[in-house]
Structures are given as C-alpha cells and as structure tokens.
Design an enzyme around this catalytic site. Structure first.
Site, PDB file in Angstrom:
ATOM      1  N   GLU A  76      -9.846  -1.698   5.121  1.00 23.65           N
ATOM      2  CA  GLU A  76     -10.472  -1.373   6.399  1.00 23.65           C
ATOM      3  C   GLU A  76     -11.791  -2.140   6.547  1.00 23.65           C
ATOM      4  O   GLU A  76     -12.312  -2.692   5.572  1.00 23.65           O
ATOM      5  CB  GLU A  76     -10.726   0.144   6.461  1.00 23.65           C
ATOM      6  CG  GLU A  76      -9.449   0.998   6.422  1.00 23.65           C
ATOM      7  CD  GLU A  76      -8.682   1.012   7.743  1.00 23.65           C
ATOM      8  OE1 GLU A  76      -8.780   0.050   8.527  1.00 23.65           O
ATOM      9  OE2 GLU A  76      -7.967   2.010   7.987  1.00 23.65           O
TER      10      GLU A  76
ATOM     11  N   ASP B  39       0.825  -1.201   0.000  1.00 21.98           N
ATOM     12  CA  ASP B  39       0.000   0.000   0.000  1.00 21.98           C
ATOM     13  C   ASP B  39       0.861   1.254   0.000  1.00 21.98           C
ATOM     14  O   ASP B  39       2.084   1.186   0.172  1.00 21.98           O
ATOM     15  CB  ASP B  39      -0.960  -0.007   1.212  1.00 21.98           C
ATOM     16  CG  ASP B  39      -0.322  -0.610   2.462  1.00 21.98           C
ATOM     17  OD1 ASP B  39       0.907  -0.527   2.608  1.00 21.98           O
ATOM     18  OD2 ASP B  39      -1.049  -1.167   3.282  1.00 21.98           O
TER      19      ASP B  39
ATOM     20  N   ASP C  13      -7.973  -2.844  14.037  1.00 25.76           N
ATOM     21  CA  ASP C  13      -9.365  -3.001  13.588  1.00 25.76           C
ATOM     22  C   ASP C  13      -9.518  -4.167  12.603  1.00 25.76           C
ATOM     23  O   ASP C  13     -10.557  -4.301  11.965  1.00 25.76           O
ATOM     24  CB  ASP C  13      -9.881  -1.695  12.967  1.00 25.76           C
ATOM     25  CG  ASP C  13      -9.097  -1.272  11.711  1.00 25.76           C
ATOM     26  OD1 ASP C  13      -8.191  -2.017  11.276  1.00 25.76           O
ATOM     27  OD2 ASP C  13      -9.405  -0.195  11.163  1.00 25.76           O
TER      28      ASP C  13
ATOM     29  N   HIS D 253      -7.718  -4.764   9.832  1.00 26.61           N
ATOM     30  CA  HIS D 253      -7.361  -4.572   8.418  1.00 26.61           C
ATOM     31  C   HIS D 253      -6.088  -5.349   8.065  1.00 26.61           C
ATOM     32  O   HIS D 253      -5.229  -5.573   8.921  1.00 26.61           O
ATOM     33  CB  HIS D 253      -7.232  -3.083   8.052  1.00 26.61           C
ATOM     34  CG  HIS D 253      -6.073  -2.360   8.654  1.00 26.61           C
ATOM     35  ND1 HIS D 253      -6.211  -1.173   9.344  1.00 26.61           N
ATOM     36  CD2 HIS D 253      -4.732  -2.613   8.652  1.00 26.61           C
ATOM     37  CE1 HIS D 253      -5.014  -0.745   9.727  1.00 26.61           C
ATOM     38  NE2 HIS D 253      -4.106  -1.601   9.328  1.00 26.61           N
TER      39      HIS D 253
END
Ligand code: F6R
Length: 261
Positions: free
Chosen positions: A143, A67, A136, A138
C-alpha cells in the site's frame, strides 16, 4: 517499460498468454507469479482454453501467488489460495502442490514470510510475474508508504483497498480482512519479467502515476520504472490519462510480430 494499449480484455488476455506460452516453450519448468483479483482473469481464461486445446502445458511449471489475507478460514471462498485454485490452477495441468501462496493462517507470521521468500529463492526466482494495480497504486498489497525495498511481510490494508474488494465479500467492507501477507516491492522487482494488467477508467490515475509519474512510495507501483523488463497491458479507458499514449500505440504497431512482449 513497454506500454501496450489494446482494444479489449480479450486482446490483453491473448498477448499475455502468448508471452507465457513462449516462456513455457523454451522453459517448461518456468516459475510463474500469479495475481488474484479481476485484472488477470482474461489471461487465465485464455490459458485455460489453450491448455485444453493442448497448446500450452503447466505440468512442469511452478507458481507463487502474490499475497494472502490474514485469518480467513482455510475453506473460505475468498482466501486467495482458494481463489487462484478456482480461477486458474484447477483449470490447467499444474502438478499437485506446484502453486504456493503465503500462509495467512500461520501462528508465526514473520517465520511464514521468511519461509515464503526462501521458497521463491529455492525455485530459482520468478520468471514471469503477472500483476494488477490497485486504484491507490498498490501492487500485490504494498500500500502507499510501503518501503521500496520491502520483502514479504504483514501489511494493513487501506480503507480504499477494503472498499474496492468489498465486492468479493457481498459488498460488506467490514467483512474484508484488515491484514494480509504480501510479497514486498523488492521481492517483485526480482522477477525477470513483469506483466502488469489494468483495465477501466478507475485505474487511469494509478496507471498515469505508474508510467509517467515520479518514483515514489506514495504510488508503490512506480518502483517498476526501475525494472529492466516490464510490460504494461492496458485498455483505452485505463490509458486515458497517459500523456504519451499516441507514442506507445505507434511503437507497438511498428513492432515486428516475432518480437513478443
Ligand atoms: C491481488 C493483488 C492486488 C490486485 C489489485 C487490483 O493478488 O495483489 O494488487 O492486483 O488490488 O485488483 P483488481 O484486479 O481486482 O482490480
């Protein structure tokens, strides 16, 4: 999914480096998927040491990062292209240009994402993908709510991820970019071997969902339960919420040395 619970970061780095070394021994031109963030640093440190000692070589290998932040200037120290160069690429013997990432400064973002997918495909796909996991759930920057079939695209970072990453931006959440380009979950699922690293108690909830929870877009990493070859490397703190921790430890202890991960 193989779950390996190890005593500390050094052991995690060694086990992952063994897998990458074995891959490069049998396939010197292997394609390696690289993650940024804190989780893989022990792997990169170990590989840098082994490379300096002549035990492993990346001279024919290629790499793809997961990313990239959108809009960070080319020379920004936290741009992932620069981060991966600093923490890993410049410390081993990759050929110039052998490691690529999505172009977070592209004028045409959909075209840049499609070009990135093409580049991975043309390289023959990723042989071994290193991953971290967000608090979270990811992986890369997929996400919660991400399509389980997603490909490389632009995503908005959650507030939680920006808070988690503020430590790299002098503690200033507002300095963390709001958008990124990220490989999709379907892109990651095409890697032939996935090695996910998580350490620390702040990762325990995400790890619990990843390994033992139902598959759900709310915890994107759970898609890895559908992958045929995933290794999850954990320390005790990250493993503390696993119901079957005893079983995972026993299974790994009983594994013959030659088998690897
Ligand atoms: C980084 C990436 C992210 C991180 C995750 C965990 O390229 O794709 O998914 O792996 O945010 O970050 P750390 O390892 O810093 O806790």
């Amino acid at each position: 999914m193989e779950v390996v619970i190890l005593a500390n970061a050094k052991e995690i780095g060694a086990v992952a480096a063994d897998a990458i070394g074995a891959l490069l021994d049998r396939q010197p031109d292997a394609v390696i998927g690289l993650a940024t963030g804190s989780s893989p640093l022990m792997i990169y440190d170990e590989l840098a040491l082994r490379c300096a000692a002549g035990l492993v070589s990346f001279s024919r290998a290629r790499g793809f990062t997961l990313d990239e932040y959108v809009g960070l200037p080319a020379d920004h120290p936290e741009r992932y292209h620069n981060v991966i160069d600093r923490v890993f690429v410049s410390r081993v013997d990759f050929a110039p240009g052998a490691v690529r990432g999505p172009d977070g400064l592209a004028a045409d973002i959909p075209a840049a994402c499609a070009a990135y997918e093409d580049a991975i495909r043309q390289a023959g796909g990723i042989d071994l993908q290193i991953l971290g996991i967000g608090t979270d759930g990811h992986i890369a920057f997929n996400e919660p709510g991400s399509s389980l079939a997603s490909r490389t695209r632009i995503k908005t970072l959650t507030r939680q991820t920006r808070i988690d990453n503020a430590r790299f931006f002098g503690g200033d959440v507002d300095a963390v970019p709001t958008h990124c380009l990220t490989q999709g979950l379907a892109t990651i699922m095409e890697a032939r071997h996935v090695v996910l690293v998580a350490t620390g108690s702040h990762k325990a909830e995400a790890v619990h969902h990843l390994v033992e929870g139902p598959v759900s877009a709310m915890w994107p990493a759970t898609i890895l339960q559908h992958h045929p070859h995933v290794t999850v490397l954990l320390d005790d703190a990250a493993a503390q919420r696993l119901q079957l921790a005893g079983y995972y430890r026993e299974t790994y202890r009983a594994k013959p040395d030659w088998q690897g991960i």
